[in-house]
Design a protein around this motif. Sequence first.
Motif, PDB file in Angstrom:
ATOM      1  N   TYR A  49     -11.192   1.747  14.009  1.00 31.66           N
ATOM      2  CA  TYR A  49     -11.322   2.539  12.792  1.00 31.66           C
ATOM      3  C   TYR A  49     -11.180   4.040  13.019  1.00 31.66           C
ATOM      4  CZ  TYR A  49     -12.865  -1.816  10.759  1.00 31.66           C
ATOM      5  OH  TYR A  49     -12.911  -3.108  10.316  1.00 31.66           O
ATOM      6  N   GLY A  50     -11.030   4.474  14.255  1.00 28.15           N
ATOM      7  CA  GLY A  50     -10.864   5.902  14.509  1.00 28.15           C
ATOM      8  C   GLY A  50     -12.206   6.624  14.527  1.00 28.15           C
ATOM      9  N   PHE A  83     -13.398   8.404  12.508  1.00 25.53           N
ATOM     10  CA  PHE A  83     -14.001   8.491  11.188  1.00 25.53           C
ATOM     11  C   PHE A  83     -15.260   7.648  11.071  1.00 25.53           C
ATOM     12  CE2 PHE A  83     -14.314   7.746   6.629  1.00 25.53           C
ATOM     13  CZ  PHE A  83     -14.165   9.033   6.154  1.00 25.53           C
ATOM     14  N   LEU A 139     -16.835   2.442   6.037  1.00 23.97           N
ATOM     15  CA  LEU A 139     -15.539   2.965   5.598  1.00 23.97           C
ATOM     16  C   LEU A 139     -15.259   2.710   4.132  1.00 23.97           C
ATOM     17  CD1 LEU A 139     -14.958   1.889   8.808  1.00 23.97           C
ATOM     18  CD2 LEU A 139     -13.007   3.310   8.253  1.00 23.97           C
ATOM     19  N   THR A 184     -14.247   2.714  17.458  1.00 19.90           N
ATOM     20  CA  THR A 184     -13.296   3.805  17.251  1.00 19.90           C
ATOM     21  C   THR A 184     -11.872   3.353  17.548  1.00 19.90           C
ATOM     22  OG1 THR A 184     -13.885   4.612  19.440  1.00 19.90           O
ATOM     23  CG2 THR A 184     -14.836   5.761  17.573  1.00 19.90           C
TER      24      THR A 184
END
Lengths: 174, 167
Positions: free
Chosen positions: B89-90, B92, B46, B86
Amino acid sequence: MKYLVPIVVLLGLIALFAVGLTRDPREVPSPLVGKPAPAFALPGLGGTPAQLTPADWRGRTVLVNYFASWCAGCRVEHPLLMQLAREQGVEIVGLAYKDTDADTQAWLDRHGNPYRSVIADTAGSAGLDWGVYGVPETFVVGPDGTILYKQIGPMTPEAWETKIRPLLAGTGKS
Amino acid sequence: MRLVLSRLFAGLALALAAALAHADVEGLNPAQEVRYQALIAELRCLVCQNQTIAESSAPLAVDLRNQVKTQIVAGRSQAEIIDYLTQRYGDFVLYRPPFKASTALLWLGPFLLLLGGLVWALRYVRGTRQPAATTEKPVDPEAVQRLLAETQAALAAQDAPARNPKE
């Protein structure tokens, strides 16, 4: 109208770019907004108090601010945090992310301490659970322990006025 | 001298990379190592957003690699580890995000563009072939004659004064 289709396509593209290109790709929306704040049990700065958990501030709306003495963006937002804590009585919990107690203490001594409590997240374990990927990051946690908002990067006066202040006001806190 | 130095540095870099790679998979059995390498090549760092956590040396990538490793050692499945990440952090973090409402445009966009392009191309090809035959008017021979005569007259008139001053 021979050019209707190209014009519509062009306008569509302009609209798409107008929205898409003004967004910051570094701001990854957090899936934790609207969810309960992840639990942790970590010592306070310098080992006192021995252990702090998110349950310690249940019932109040607080800002949970991940910061570090090695972080440049934290210096940027620091005066604003000081002002919020001093003048508006905002309760801010600081998580010293991947830092040593000595460095954190020195940093707070030099620049001032806006935090109600400072928690030592030396290994970054709480940060991992909270989805922190770069300090500073600030979460607004509601009285029921739900994350209401996440500010990625330094807190700005705009973010405070437009995003965070309304959240605090909505839950009966200044 | 330069060559020797650059070779020396290249050798050192290789040795260092090998040492790092070795340290990274320490404590994993061969089967776990395969799963570990496959997983970290699918996860996005990220901080440096165009690298996987396998490629990145950012502290966060190191943390995430360690987390993946710990969970593999603990016997968690691939789906469980991906869920774990996820949740924090989703989507992404995934280089292959799941197909759902918010990612529908991402997955289908290229095909929609292709379809749109095909429709446009078909219409364009048809549009240029057929109407061309119907809109063409028969040529009027008299008009051609008149136009030719006018053009010749105009050219002659233009030529005459242009030549005079030079000769």
